[in-house]
Write a protein that holds these residues in place. Structure first.
Motif, short mmCIF file in Angstrom:
data_model
loop_
_atom_site.label_atom_id
_atom_site.label_comp_id
_atom_site.label_asym_id
_atom_site.label_seq_id
_atom_site.Cartn_x
_atom_site.Cartn_y
_atom_site.Cartn_z
N GLU A 1 0.82 -1.21 0.00
CA GLU A 1 0.00 0.00 0.00
C GLU A 1 0.86 1.26 0.00
OE1 GLU A 1 -3.47 0.03 -0.36
OE2 GLU A 1 -2.88 -2.01 -0.86
N LEU A 2 1.97 1.26 0.71
CA LEU A 2 2.84 2.44 0.71
C LEU A 2 3.45 2.67 -0.65
CD1 LEU A 2 4.51 1.87 4.17
CD2 LEU A 2 3.01 3.78 3.58
N ARG A 3 3.87 1.59 -1.32
CA ARG A 3 4.42 1.72 -2.67
C ARG A 3 3.35 2.26 -3.62
NH1 ARG A 3 9.47 2.54 -2.48
NH2 ARG A 3 10.74 0.85 -1.69
N LEU A 4 2.15 1.73 -3.53
CA LEU A 4 1.07 2.20 -4.39
C LEU A 4 0.72 3.66 -4.11
CD1 LEU A 4 -1.32 -0.89 -4.39
CD2 LEU A 4 -0.14 0.07 -6.38
N LEU A 5 0.69 4.04 -2.84
CA LEU A 5 0.38 5.43 -2.49
C LEU A 5 1.41 6.39 -3.08
CD1 LEU A 5 -0.81 4.96 1.18
CD2 LEU A 5 -2.10 6.16 -0.61
N CYS B 1 6.14 8.31 1.77
CA CYS B 1 5.61 6.96 1.52
C CYS B 1 6.73 6.03 1.07
CB CYS B 1 4.52 7.01 0.45
SG CYS B 1 2.97 7.72 1.00
N GLY B 2 7.59 6.50 0.18
CA GLY B 2 8.69 5.67 -0.30
C GLY B 2 9.68 5.33 0.80
N LEU B 3 9.98 6.30 1.65
CA LEU B 3 10.93 6.06 2.74
C LEU B 3 10.39 5.04 3.73
CD1 LEU B 3 12.19 9.71 3.41
CD2 LEU B 3 13.56 7.79 2.54
N VAL B 4 9.10 5.15 4.05
CA VAL B 4 8.53 4.19 5.00
C VAL B 4 8.45 2.80 4.37
CG1 VAL B 4 6.55 3.60 6.42
CG2 VAL B 4 7.25 5.97 6.23
N ALA B 5 8.10 2.73 3.08
CA ALA B 5 8.07 1.43 2.41
C ALA B 5 9.44 0.76 2.46
CB ALA B 5 7.61 1.59 0.97
N LEU C 1 11.44 2.81 12.74
CA LEU C 1 10.32 2.65 11.80
C LEU C 1 9.11 3.42 12.28
CD1 LEU C 1 8.88 1.46 9.38
CD2 LEU C 1 8.63 -0.69 10.64
N ASP C 2 8.81 3.35 13.57
CA ASP C 2 7.69 4.11 14.12
C ASP C 2 7.91 5.61 13.95
OD1 ASP C 2 6.43 1.79 14.77
OD2 ASP C 2 6.63 2.00 16.94
N ASP D 1 6.49 10.56 10.86
CA ASP D 1 6.85 11.55 9.84
C ASP D 1 5.88 11.48 8.66
OD1 ASP D 1 9.02 12.34 11.36
OD2 ASP D 1 10.48 11.17 10.21
N LEU D 2 5.49 10.27 8.28
CA LEU D 2 4.52 10.12 7.20
C LEU D 2 3.19 10.74 7.60
CD1 LEU D 2 3.38 9.00 4.55
CD2 LEU D 2 3.08 6.79 5.71
N SER D 3 2.77 10.54 8.82
CA SER D 3 1.51 11.14 9.27
C SER D 3 1.58 12.66 9.19
CB SER D 3 1.20 10.69 10.70
OG SER D 3 0.96 9.30 10.74
N THR D 4 2.73 13.23 9.54
CA THR D 4 2.89 14.68 9.44
C THR D 4 2.82 15.13 7.99
OG1 THR D 4 4.28 14.74 11.42
CG2 THR D 4 4.46 16.60 9.90
N ALA D 5 3.52 14.44 7.08
CA ALA D 5 3.46 14.79 5.65
C ALA D 5 2.06 14.64 5.10
CB ALA D 5 4.45 13.92 4.87
N THR D 6 1.34 13.65 5.59
CA THR D 6 -0.04 13.43 5.15
C THR D 6 -0.91 14.61 5.53
OG1 THR D 6 0.20 11.03 5.32
CG2 THR D 6 -2.03 11.91 5.43
#
Length: 246
Positions: free
Chosen positions: A42-46, A146-150, A116-117, A122-127
């Motif tokens: 899902e992260l890759r797709l996002l 998204c790419g970094l978390v994936a 990872l958490d 950080d992803l939530s902030t960017a979102t």
């Protein structure tokens, strides 16, 4: 524009034997595997879908950011349940000879999961920033996050599956896993739980799919058959422009 997702001698007849009983933690290991794969997918797709999104399409921005928020919340909650419920239950269930080795694996898990958490937050902030600003730079920051978390998900989950899943499969009582599942869904709405269930079942093998479904409460399985599968399909079509494999 809706983006499409890129893409002799005869041997003796064996003597029949009784099938081996399922491992106590079979459902737990199946769910761990399929959840890890679903989050990575899902992260890759996002990241891909967001790179196609225009800055003037507020509806599309909302779809993508809400889905990213859900994926991040699911993995953060999953880690919390592992830390607070699953790993303590595993340690209680292990033979004494295996406890020290398991503790070393769990210390390594903690070291892997903490960064990872942090990336998930950080992803939530960017979102949130893209949802509010709706600008090109905010969208691009979301794509990068998204790419970094994936990338960050791949290595830790591979280590979990090598070191910890065999212990779960061999020793975790089914009742402990059922309690962990109830806890992991407690922060999600019913609709979100059905969507997450559909996401984790998408790429699951037939065996893992059967194990995950069998471990759910009967009411949840009924809800999945009655409305969950249909709602999951509709949500995926809206998001990806293509139906799920499930």
């Amino acid at each position: 524009m809706t983006a499409a997702v890129l893409p002799r001698p005869e041997l003796p007849t064996p003597v029949p034997s009784s099938p081996a009983p399922p491992a106590p933690g079979g459902a737990a290991t199946a769910y761990q595997r399929v959840l890890h794969r679903a989050v990575h997918r899902e992260l890759r797709l996002l990241a891909e879908l967001a790179s196609w999104a225009t800055t003037d399409d507020a509806g599309r921005t909302t779809e993508l950011t809400e889905h990213a928020d859900l994926v991040a919340r699911v993995l953060l909650a999953h880690h919390a349940v592992e830390r607070e419920r699953l790993w303590p239950a595993l340690l209680r269930s292990l033979p004494a000879a295996e406890v020290d080795g398991a503790r070393r694996h769990l210390l390594a898990w903690t070291d892997r999961t903490a960064p990872l958490d942090s990336r998930l937050r950080d992803l939530s902030t960017a979102t949130r920033q893209w949802a509010v600003a709706g600008t090109g730079p905010a969208r691009d920051a979301f794509v990068r996050a998204c790419g970094l978390v994936a990338d960050a998900v791949a290595e830790p989950t591979a280590a979990d599956e090598a070191d910890l899943l065999p212990l779960l499969a061999a020793h975790l009582p089914a009742g402990e896993w059922a309690a962990a599942i109830r806890a992991s869904g407690s922060t999600l709405s019913g609709r979100e739980q059905m969507l997450v269930l559909g996401l984790v079942l998408e790429d699951a093998s037939a065996i893992d799919r059967a194990r995950v479904l069998a471990a759910l409460p009967p009411a949840v399985r009924t809800a999945w058959r009655a409305v969950g599968r249909r709602n999951h399909r509709a949500a995926v079509v809206r998001l990806r422009g293509a139906p799920p494999a499930l």
